[in-house]
Design a protein around this motif. Structure first.
Motif, PDB file in Angstrom:
ATOM      1  N   PHE A   1     -19.133  -9.371  59.954  1.00 37.98           N
ATOM      2  CA  PHE A   1     -20.512  -9.264  60.936  1.00 37.98           C
ATOM      3  C   PHE A   1     -20.141  -8.909  61.818  1.00 37.98           C
ATOM      4  N   ILE A   2     -19.494  -9.113  62.917  1.00 38.59           N
ATOM      5  CA  ILE A   2     -18.729  -9.315  64.020  1.00 38.59           C
ATOM      6  C   ILE A   2     -17.230  -7.996  64.042  1.00 38.59           C
ATOM      7  N   ILE A   3     -17.073  -8.084  62.716  1.00 39.92           N
ATOM      8  CA  ILE A   3     -16.258  -7.167  62.756  1.00 39.92           C
ATOM      9  C   ILE A   3     -17.072  -5.847  62.498  1.00 39.92           C
ATOM     10  N   ALA A   4     -17.419  -5.671  61.595  1.00 38.20           N
ATOM     11  CA  ALA A   4     -18.214  -4.757  61.340  1.00 38.20           C
ATOM     12  C   ALA A   4     -19.025  -4.168  62.174  1.00 38.20           C
ATOM     13  N   GLY A   5     -19.630  -5.156  62.776  1.00 36.12           N
ATOM     14  CA  GLY A   5     -20.578  -4.431  64.431  1.00 36.12           C
ATOM     15  C   GLY A   5     -19.924  -3.419  65.109  1.00 36.12           C
ATOM     16  N   LYS A   6     -18.190  -3.557  65.219  1.00 40.39           N
ATOM     17  CA  LYS A   6     -17.605  -2.915  66.434  1.00 40.39           C
ATOM     18  C   LYS A   6     -17.177  -2.041  66.086  1.00 40.39           C
ATOM     19  N   GLY A   7     -16.552  -2.273  64.770  1.00 42.17           N
ATOM     20  CA  GLY A   7     -15.781  -0.711  63.833  1.00 42.17           C
ATOM     21  C   GLY A   7     -16.648   0.058  63.660  1.00 42.17           C
ATOM     22  N   VAL A   8     -17.712  -0.192  62.998  1.00 44.67           N
ATOM     23  CA  VAL A   8     -18.131   0.924  62.743  1.00 44.67           C
ATOM     24  C   VAL A   8     -18.734   2.315  63.441  1.00 44.67           C
ATOM     25  N   PRO A   9     -19.437   1.988  64.890  1.00 41.02           N
ATOM     26  CA  PRO A   9     -19.514   3.003  65.475  1.00 41.02           C
ATOM     27  C   PRO A   9     -18.701   4.253  65.764  1.00 41.02           C
TER      28      PRO A   9
ATOM     29  N   THR B   1      -6.399   9.724  68.668  1.00 38.26           N
ATOM     30  CA  THR B   1      -5.189   8.462  68.773  1.00 38.26           C
ATOM     31  C   THR B   1      -6.092   6.951  69.479  1.00 38.26           C
ATOM     32  N   ASP B   2      -6.720   7.283  70.488  1.00 39.27           N
ATOM     33  CA  ASP B   2      -6.860   5.848  70.865  1.00 39.27           C
ATOM     34  C   ASP B   2      -7.704   5.499  70.591  1.00 39.27           C
ATOM     35  N   THR B   3      -9.675   6.365  70.273  1.00 38.42           N
ATOM     36  CA  THR B   3      -9.758   5.423  69.289  1.00 38.42           C
ATOM     37  C   THR B   3      -9.938   5.194  68.203  1.00 38.42           C
ATOM     38  N   ALA B   4      -8.490   5.533  66.879  1.00 38.52           N
ATOM     39  CA  ALA B   4      -7.983   5.166  65.873  1.00 38.52           C
ATOM     40  C   ALA B   4      -7.437   3.776  66.420  1.00 38.52           C
ATOM     41  N   VAL B   5      -6.636   3.466  67.294  1.00 41.96           N
ATOM     42  CA  VAL B   5      -6.502   2.281  67.029  1.00 41.96           C
ATOM     43  C   VAL B   5      -6.982   1.057  67.766  1.00 41.96           C
ATOM     44  N   ARG B   6      -8.556   1.593  68.092  1.00 43.85           N
ATOM     45  CA  ARG B   6      -9.185   0.857  68.783  1.00 43.85           C
ATOM     46  C   ARG B   6      -9.831  -0.247  67.595  1.00 43.85           C
ATOM     47  N   VAL B   7     -10.007   1.045  66.761  1.00 43.96           N
ATOM     48  CA  VAL B   7     -11.222   0.677  65.181  1.00 43.96           C
ATOM     49  C   VAL B   7     -10.107  -0.140  64.002  1.00 43.96           C
ATOM     50  N   ASN B   8      -9.170   0.252  64.096  1.00 40.37           N
ATOM     51  CA  ASN B   8      -8.270   0.120  63.613  1.00 40.37           C
ATOM     52  C   ASN B   8      -7.349  -1.321  63.384  1.00 40.37           C
ATOM     53  N   ALA B   9      -7.218  -1.809  64.824  1.00 37.32           N
ATOM     54  CA  ALA B   9      -6.654  -2.993  65.786  1.00 37.32           C
ATOM     55  C   ALA B   9      -8.595  -4.127  65.525  1.00 37.32           C
ATOM     56  N   ILE B  10      -9.702  -3.622  65.502  1.00 37.66           N
ATOM     57  CA  ILE B  10     -10.211  -4.534  64.760  1.00 37.66           C
ATOM     58  C   ILE B  10     -10.268  -5.055  63.609  1.00 37.66           C
ATOM     59  N   MET B  11     -10.236  -3.796  62.596  1.00 39.21           N
ATOM     60  CA  MET B  11     -10.109  -3.646  61.332  1.00 39.21           C
ATOM     61  C   MET B  11      -9.015  -5.135  60.239  1.00 39.21           C
ATOM     62  N   ALA B  12      -7.921  -4.590  61.361  1.00 41.55           N
ATOM     63  CA  ALA B  12      -6.854  -5.054  61.047  1.00 41.55           C
ATOM     64  C   ALA B  12      -6.729  -7.051  61.418  1.00 41.55           C
ATOM     65  N   ALA B  13      -8.237  -7.023  62.347  1.00 44.52           N
ATOM     66  CA  ALA B  13      -8.112  -8.416  62.734  1.00 44.52           C
ATOM     67  C   ALA B  13      -8.546  -9.324  61.364  1.00 44.52           C
ATOM     68  N   LEU B  14      -9.109  -8.332  61.002  1.00 43.15           N
ATOM     69  CA  LEU B  14     -10.014  -8.452  59.747  1.00 43.15           C
ATOM     70  C   LEU B  14      -9.103  -9.432  58.511  1.00 43.15           C
ATOM     71  N   MET B  15      -8.180  -9.331  57.747  1.00 43.00           N
ATOM     72  CA  MET B  15      -7.359  -9.805  56.970  1.00 43.00           C
ATOM     73  C   MET B  15      -6.702 -11.252  57.486  1.00 43.00           C
TER      74      MET B  15
END
Length: 575
Positions: A171-179, A226-240
């Protein structure tokens, strides 16, 4: 998103087959740990080789059946998703093609391209994920919990503790990544806009030595994305890693408490091994669901942008095909026509009235911004007028089918546009079934054969993208040939001779007179030389008619025309 999913209706049977296969694969995955538990507890512990071979063979069959189901389901789901994407792209493209030029300007070409490509790809990928995970992930989670509880209800309390922790992390990761996923689409639009302007305007950019500036514009837009993509991928990368940490800690806890229960005789070794497998299936199914749930909002944002196009009602509505049959001679009448561009302070043309007759040439001249191109663009209904009426053979063009109206019009635009393909293909664009003789004749009238035969492959010479391997004058002559081969009842030449020298233009106008003898000809021009011999000259000034008549009449009666002539011709020529 649900609105777009209705496009899957023709694939209902295939979708049902995929879901059944996914169901079977899930069952096989849930059954395998139980078989392994039986081998350990009943076969290995008692040294029963026959039992081990028998149950082991059954495991192989179940695994093979599950694998086969997964392969077929994967193939079908990929095919369904690809077909869905194809249908959606076709619908979007067809809708965009029906838009008026106002709607193109409202949305923007860069955004239209992004929506037709990237946005549809996002939705297509989610459809693929849904087909593969919609049954499998929930079934593995629910089935895994049921089987784990069946193996040992008390040890299942570990799952009760772990699942809320896992849910909170997701929930926390999705809340930050989806926007951020939603922001990426808007930033991709901007990048496409800068890229398109940089590529189409390369000549101007080089001429003004603005390459560094354009590179900076692209770099800024690219870095923003790229900055937005890096931020969202950094958040998503924390999931696994978080999921794996929770999974490993859960496994340690299960082994710890499970070994205690085995020690007390409340559980067997095989059951503990099966329990661990079920917990892993539960955890991985939750991870798969989380990935799906996090991709759905991004696809929903894309789906909303696609639906915006599909729901947009074109401002130009089709008339009756029956009315179109009335077009026989091509008589064009403007009756008190007024048109304003959206957001403009004043009308582009105001209270315009005139008649263009078959067999005559009606020329339109005026200063820059006087409304010449706007006027002729109203005839094929590229825009719809605000008031008044435009009639062709006595029928209001708004009552005709657009396709039928335009089939009677041959337009040579101000900026000649050629398509990739051969010269013959470009000329045949005006008439699909044109013969080689018709193509050659049209090229001769357009004064294009000289340079065509000068090329290595003649009419089979390939035109580069955007027509970059021919000059501006050659482009214009090919555009004229494309219109001539159509043999329409109404010809519109929108300042399309500007790149021709006087000699070529004179020869072309002379040849055109013979070809258009029975047609209505409207000719927009900047040069007085081009329209001096027209049957009727319409002088526009700030969107209004300043004068109508022949050349000599207008010289006496129209101040605006006299000023144009004086500025272009010597005194002897004007006389």
């Amino acid at each position: 998103m649900l609105k777009l999913l209705r496009l899957l209706k023709p694939y209902t049977i295939s979708v049902a087959v995929v879901l059944v296969l996914m169901f079977w694969q899930s069952l096989s995955q849930l059954y395998l740990p139980t078989l392994m538990s039986d081998i350990v507890d009943n076969g290995i512990v008692h040294g029963d080789i026959n039992y081990i071979l028998r149950v082991g063979g059954l495991m192989l069959l179940v695994a093979a059946a599950g694998t086969a189901a997964a392969v077929v389901a994967g193939f079908l789901s990929a095919k369904i998703a690809a077909s869905f994407g194809q249908v959606l792209r076709s619908k979007v493209f067809a809708r965009v093609e029906s838009f008026s030029l106002n709607e193109f300007n409202q949305i923007g070409t860069a955004s239209l391209i992004t929506r037709t490509t990237n946005d549809i790809t996002q939705v297509q990928q989610v459809v693929l994920m849904m087909l593969r995970l919609a049954v499998r992930a929930p079934m593995l989670a629910i089935g895994g919990i049921i089987m784990a509880v069946a193996k040992d209800a008390k040890l299942s309390l570990v799952i009760v503790v772990v699942i809320p922790v896992l849910a909170v992390a997701i929930f926390i990761i999705a809340g930050k990544g989806v926007p951020l996923f939603k922001k990426m689409q808007a930033k991709l639009d901007q990048l496409n806009l800068v890229l398109r302007e940089g590529l189409t305007g390369i000549r101007v950019i080089r001429a003004f030595n603005r390459i560094d500036y354009e590179q900076k514009r692209f770099k800024d837009a690219n870095l923003d994305l790229t900055d937005t993509a890096v931020r969202v991928n950094a958040i998503m990368a924390a999931l696994m890693p978080i999921m794996m940490l929770i999974l490993n800690l859960t496994t340690v806890a299960i082994i710890w408490f499970g070994s205690i229960r085995i020690d007390y005789g409340h559980m067997q070794v095989g059951d503990l091994m099966a329990f661990i497998q079920y917990v892993m299936q539960i955890m991985f199914s939750l991870i798969m669901l989380s990935m799906l749930l996090m991709n759905i909002p991004r696809a929903s944002a894309s789906a909303a942008r696609i639906n915006e196009l599909l729901d947009m009602v074109p401002e130009i509505k089709d008339g009756e095909p029956v009315k179109s049959a009335a077009v026989k001679s091509g008589l064009v009448e403007f009756r008190n026509v007024t048109y304003s561009y959206p957001g403009a302070a004043k009308p582009a043309i105001s209270n315009i009235s005139f008649t263009a007759k078959p067999g005559e040439t009606t020329a339109i001249i005026g200063g820059t911004g006087s409304g010449k191109s706007t006027l002729v663009n109203l005839i094929p209904r590229f825009y719809d007028i605000d008031s008044g009426s435009i009639l062709v053979d006595g029928v209001d063009i708004r009552e005709m089918a657009q396709a039928d109206l335009r089939s009677q019009i041959g337009l040579v635009p101000q900026k000649a546009v050629l398509f990739s393909g051969t010269i013959a293909d470009n000329i045949r664009y005006g008439k699909e079934d044109a013969t080689n003789e018709e193509i050659k004749h049209a090229a001769e009238v357009a004064q294009a054969t000289e340079f065509i035969f000068g090329m290595k492959d003649g009419f089979n010479t390939v035109i580069a993208q955007g027509g970059t391997n021919v000059s501006g004058g050659q482009k214009q002559r090919l555009a004229v040939a494309r219109t001539l081969v159509r043999k329409p009842k109404i010809f519109i030449f929108d300042d399309c001779f500007s790149a021709l020298d006087f000699k070529t233009e004179a020869k072309l106008r002379t040849a055109l007179k013979k070809e258009t003898v029975n047609a209505t000809v409207l000719m927009v021009a900047q040069r007085v030389n081009s329209i001096m011999h027209a049957d009727q000259i319409i002088v526009l000034d700030e969107g209004q008619i300043a004068g109508i008549g022949r050349h000599k009449e207008l010289l006496r009666s129209c101040r605006v025309y006299r000023e144009i002539v004086t500025s272009q011709l010597a005194e002897e020529e004007s006389a």
